[in-house]
Design an enzyme around this catalytic site. Structure first.
Site, PDB file in Angstrom:
ATOM      1  N   LYS A  26       3.568  -7.725  -1.770  1.00 35.23           N
ATOM      2  CA  LYS A  26       4.667  -6.916  -1.212  1.00 35.23           C
ATOM      3  C   LYS A  26       4.630  -5.495  -1.784  1.00 35.23           C
ATOM      4  O   LYS A  26       4.742  -4.522  -1.047  1.00 35.23           O
ATOM      5  CB  LYS A  26       5.995  -7.611  -1.550  1.00 35.23           C
ATOM      6  CG  LYS A  26       7.229  -6.929  -1.049  1.00 35.23           C
ATOM      7  CD  LYS A  26       8.403  -7.906  -1.005  1.00 35.23           C
ATOM      8  CE  LYS A  26       9.236  -7.916  -2.273  1.00 35.23           C
ATOM      9  NZ  LYS A  26      10.012  -6.686  -2.497  1.00 35.23           N
ATOM     10  N   SER A  27       4.468  -5.377  -3.093  1.00 29.75           N
ATOM     11  CA  SER A  27       4.489  -4.041  -3.712  1.00 29.75           C
ATOM     12  C   SER A  27       3.352  -3.167  -3.188  1.00 29.75           C
ATOM     13  O   SER A  27       3.532  -1.981  -2.917  1.00 29.75           O
ATOM     14  CB  SER A  27       4.352  -4.162  -5.232  1.00 29.75           C
ATOM     15  OG  SER A  27       5.486  -4.770  -5.775  1.00 29.75           O
ATOM     16  N   ARG A  31       3.449   0.315  -0.539  1.00 29.48           N
ATOM     17  CA  ARG A  31       2.843   1.602  -0.930  1.00 29.48           C
ATOM     18  C   ARG A  31       1.771   2.016   0.068  1.00 29.48           C
ATOM     19  O   ARG A  31       1.684   3.189   0.444  1.00 29.48           O
ATOM     20  CB  ARG A  31       2.285   1.493  -2.349  1.00 29.48           C
ATOM     21  CG  ARG A  31       3.424   1.468  -3.394  1.00 29.48           C
ATOM     22  CD  ARG A  31       2.960   0.886  -4.706  1.00 29.48           C
ATOM     23  NE  ARG A  31       3.920   1.019  -5.792  1.00 29.48           N
ATOM     24  CZ  ARG A  31       4.958   0.201  -6.008  1.00 29.48           C
ATOM     25  NH1 ARG A  31       5.188  -0.810  -5.179  1.00 29.48           N
ATOM     26  NH2 ARG A  31       5.765   0.392  -7.033  1.00 29.48           N
ATOM     27  N   GLN A 171       9.579   1.373  -9.090  1.00 27.53           N
ATOM     28  CA  GLN A 171      10.002   2.043  -7.847  1.00 27.53           C
ATOM     29  C   GLN A 171      10.364   3.500  -8.133  1.00 27.53           C
ATOM     30  O   GLN A 171       9.994   4.395  -7.377  1.00 27.53           O
ATOM     31  CB  GLN A 171      11.209   1.320  -7.245  1.00 27.53           C
ATOM     32  CG  GLN A 171      10.855  -0.062  -6.722  1.00 27.53           C
ATOM     33  CD  GLN A 171      12.063  -0.843  -6.257  1.00 27.53           C
ATOM     34  OE1 GLN A 171      13.199  -0.376  -6.354  1.00 27.53           O
ATOM     35  NE2 GLN A 171      11.828  -2.040  -5.755  1.00 27.53           N
ATOM     36  N   ASP A 319      10.533 -10.049 -11.508  1.00 25.22           N
ATOM     37  CA  ASP A 319      10.658 -10.815 -10.257  1.00 25.22           C
ATOM     38  C   ASP A 319      10.420 -12.311 -10.460  1.00 25.22           C
ATOM     39  O   ASP A 319      10.768 -13.124  -9.598  1.00 25.22           O
ATOM     40  CB  ASP A 319       9.682 -10.273  -9.206  1.00 25.22           C
ATOM     41  CG  ASP A 319      10.079  -8.873  -8.745  1.00 25.22           C
ATOM     42  OD1 ASP A 319      11.259  -8.493  -8.916  1.00 25.22           O
ATOM     43  OD2 ASP A 319       9.209  -8.153  -8.228  1.00 25.22           O
ATOM     44  N   LYS A 346      19.607  -6.672  -8.566  1.00 26.27           N
ATOM     45  CA  LYS A 346      18.544  -6.934  -7.584  1.00 26.27           C
ATOM     46  C   LYS A 346      19.198  -7.293  -6.244  1.00 26.27           C
ATOM     47  O   LYS A 346      20.361  -6.968  -6.025  1.00 26.27           O
ATOM     48  CB  LYS A 346      17.637  -8.055  -8.106  1.00 26.27           C
ATOM     49  CG  LYS A 346      16.823  -7.641  -9.330  1.00 26.27           C
ATOM     50  CD  LYS A 346      15.760  -6.636  -8.949  1.00 26.27           C
ATOM     51  CE  LYS A 346      15.008  -6.123 -10.149  1.00 26.27           C
ATOM     52  NZ  LYS A 346      14.115  -5.009  -9.815  1.00 26.27           N
ATOM     53  N   ARG A 350      21.187 -11.854  -9.946  1.00 22.54           N
ATOM     54  CA  ARG A 350      20.324 -13.029 -10.128  1.00 22.54           C
ATOM     55  C   ARG A 350      20.677 -13.834 -11.375  1.00 22.54           C
ATOM     56  O   ARG A 350      20.392 -15.035 -11.433  1.00 22.54           O
ATOM     57  CB  ARG A 350      18.846 -12.613 -10.151  1.00 22.54           C
ATOM     58  CG  ARG A 350      18.366 -12.198  -8.771  1.00 22.54           C
ATOM     59  CD  ARG A 350      16.897 -11.836  -8.711  1.00 22.54           C
ATOM     60  NE  ARG A 350      16.493 -11.637  -7.318  1.00 22.54           N
ATOM     61  CZ  ARG A 350      15.439 -10.957  -6.913  1.00 22.54           C
ATOM     62  NH1 ARG A 350      14.647 -10.381  -7.811  1.00 22.54           N
ATOM     63  NH2 ARG A 350      15.154 -10.847  -5.638  1.00 22.54           N
TER      64      ARG A 350
HETATM   65  C1  S3P Z   1       8.917  -3.220  -7.436  1.00 25.35           C
HETATM   66  C2  S3P Z   1       9.473  -2.968  -8.669  1.00 25.35           C
HETATM   67  C3  S3P Z   1      10.531  -3.788  -9.255  1.00 25.35           C
HETATM   68  C4  S3P Z   1      10.592  -5.153  -8.591  1.00 25.35           C
HETATM   69  C5  S3P Z   1      10.576  -5.071  -7.091  1.00 25.35           C
HETATM   70  C6  S3P Z   1       9.308  -4.389  -6.617  1.00 25.35           C
HETATM   71  C7  S3P Z   1       7.885  -2.304  -6.932  1.00 25.35           C
HETATM   72  O1  S3P Z   1      11.786  -3.144  -9.065  1.00 25.35           O
HETATM   73  O2  S3P Z   1      11.725  -5.871  -9.020  1.00 25.35           O
HETATM   74  O3  S3P Z   1      10.626  -6.375  -6.510  1.00 25.35           O
HETATM   75  O4  S3P Z   1       7.193  -2.648  -5.945  1.00 25.35           O
HETATM   76  O5  S3P Z   1       7.743  -1.235  -7.505  1.00 25.35           O
HETATM   77  P1  S3P Z   1      12.292  -1.968 -10.056  1.00 25.35           P
HETATM   78  O6  S3P Z   1      11.467  -0.753  -9.836  1.00 25.35           O
HETATM   79  O7  S3P Z   1      13.738  -1.756  -9.663  1.00 25.35           O
HETATM   80  O8  S3P Z   1      12.164  -2.530 -11.435  1.00 25.35           O
END
Ligand code: S3P
Length: 433
Positions: A26-27, A31, A171, A319, A346, A350
């Protein structure tokens, strides 16, 4: 898109066996989608995340003038806007996705025009001040609604800044780097905990240059991006649910092909090893800077020990904490989590939801402002679980249900589709009864 509320019944399992190839991380998918939208030329992505969150990123770049096409064999082709997003008259809908809202804000901060970013009820409660601060320091204007979405951005020519992230957040780091790449001068982000570095690797993949030192990353402004061809590695945070399920059963054997193993994401493998699990890694390869490999997991015959997760580990495992807490009762000495206050902001709170749902299953658990104590050696019974509309809560308790006595009903099971629509079907395919 409004999902119809669904419930899922999970029966106890005897064992976990099989081989899985998971949809893209997903991350990384976010991007690649966002950068592809701004880049010059065409980007072709295979194994893109199938979750609704990454579809939100694609929807936003399409609303900003990029062409997004779903081709055969699951290829997603994105024709970028050559560095200039088209101002959008409609609000950009980020759905449930904090990643889309925060990271896209970084790209929009340097663009000409006014942009409005909106999200669903959960996303509209999440803190956005953390991006407003650095992006305004760079010269953009961001108007929030009591610290939350809707976010209104007036893009402007930006100047580079030196920024230390007050709380570890990949993020926020990525948003600042995305803005910095378009600024005048150099932007440096300092972080106390090394958070996931997919933003840095994705920027490099799209032809940007940046420099990394021990606790900082710098990007020069005025850089242009070029489209790429890439296969997104399997999502290790999705694999986490299956890894945690597998280590609960002494005879389990599970293999993951083409799984993302970026060291800033693979901490769970170390934790599971510390708990006694056997993790084998094979066929390691690097693709656009991202490590990809085959992972095999087997459970310890003597059962899982226990552990404490705090400090930097808590940020790196953020996560995966719900599912680790959910299997805590089945360990010998329990799972203790601290320094994880971020879990409260989140997709849901959680900490509160994990505690409430563990209690519903008959577990003893203590809740703290920044974590949980889940004692080990407990027997859980099936119960009705409330996902609170949070994908990771729905999936974490489906895993806990596998070792409970009796059936468990997961309410709000449709939330899994935010990151992992295939989850329940894949779980059924590997759970032996
Ligand atoms: C993510 C960073 C994390 C994570 C999120 C995805 C990312 O959040 O919890 O599911 O893709 O950079 P934070 O940047 O708020 O820690």
């Amino acid at each position: 898109m409004q999902e119809i509320a669904t419930e899922r019944v999970i029966s106890p399992a005897r064992n976990i066996q099989g081989s899985l190839r998971l949809p893209g991380d997903k991350s990384i998918s976010h991007r690649y989608a966002l950068l592809a939208g701004l880049a010059e030329g065409v980007t072709r992505l295979t194994n893109f995340s199938t979750g609704a969150d990454c579809a939100s990123s694609l929807g936003c770049v399409s609303g900003l003038g990029a062409r997004v096409e779903h081709k055969e064999d699951g290829v997603i082709e994105i024709t970028g806007t050559g560095g200039h997003f088209r101002p959008s008259t409609e609000p950009l809908d980020c759905g449930n996705s904090g990643s889309t809202m925060r990271m896209l804000s970084g790209l929009l901060a340097a663009q000409t025009g006014r942009f409005t970013l909106v999200g669903d009820a959960s996303l509209s409660r999440r803190p956005m001040e953390r991006i407003r601060k650095p992006l305004e320091q760079m010269g953009a204007r961001l108007e929030l609604t009591e610290g939350h979405a809707p976010v209104r951005i007036d893009g402007a020519p930006l100047k580079g800044i030196d920024y230390a992230t007050p709380i570890p957040s990949a993020q926020v780091k990525t948003a600042v780097l995305f803005a910095g790449m378009q600024a005048q001068g150099t932007t440096t982000v300092h972080e106390a905990v090394r958070t996931r570095d997919h933003g840095e690797l994705a920027l490099r993949a799209f032809s940007a240059t940046l420099e990394r030192s021990r606790d900082a990353v710098s990007i020069a402004g005025g850089q242009e991006l070029r489209g790429i061809e890439a296969a997104v590695p399997g999502d290790i945070s999705s694999a986490a649910f299956f890894l945690c399920a597998a280590v609960l059963f002494p005879d389990s054997n599970l293999i993951f092909d083409a799984l993302g193993l970026n060291p800033t994401r693979a901490t769970l493998l170390d934790v599971l090893t510390a708990l006694g699990g056997h993790i084998g890694v094979l066929n390691l390869e690097e693709k656009h800077g991202e490590l990809v490999g085959t992972v095999q997991v087997n459970a310890p015959p003597q059962g899982l020990s226990g552990t404490t997760i705090s400090g930097a580990l808590a940020a790196q495992l953020i996560d995966e904490l719900p599912v680790l807490a959910a299997i805590g009762p089945y360990t010998q000495s329990g799972i203790r989590i601290r320094d994880a206050k971020e879990l409260r902001v989140k997709e849901s709170d959680r900490i509160a939801l994990v505690a409430a749902n563990l209690r519903a299953m008959g577990a003893e658990v203590e809740e703290f402002e920044d974590g949980l104590d889940v004692p080990g050696g407990q027997t859980l019974h099936g119960a009705t679980i409330d996902s609170g509309g949070d994908h990771r809560i729905a999936m974490a308790f489906a895993v806990a249900a596998l070792r409970a006595k009796g059936e468990t009903l997961i309410r709000g099971a449709e939330a899994a589709a935010i990151s992992f629509p295939e989850f329940f079907d894949l779980l059924e395919s590997v759970a032996e009864r």
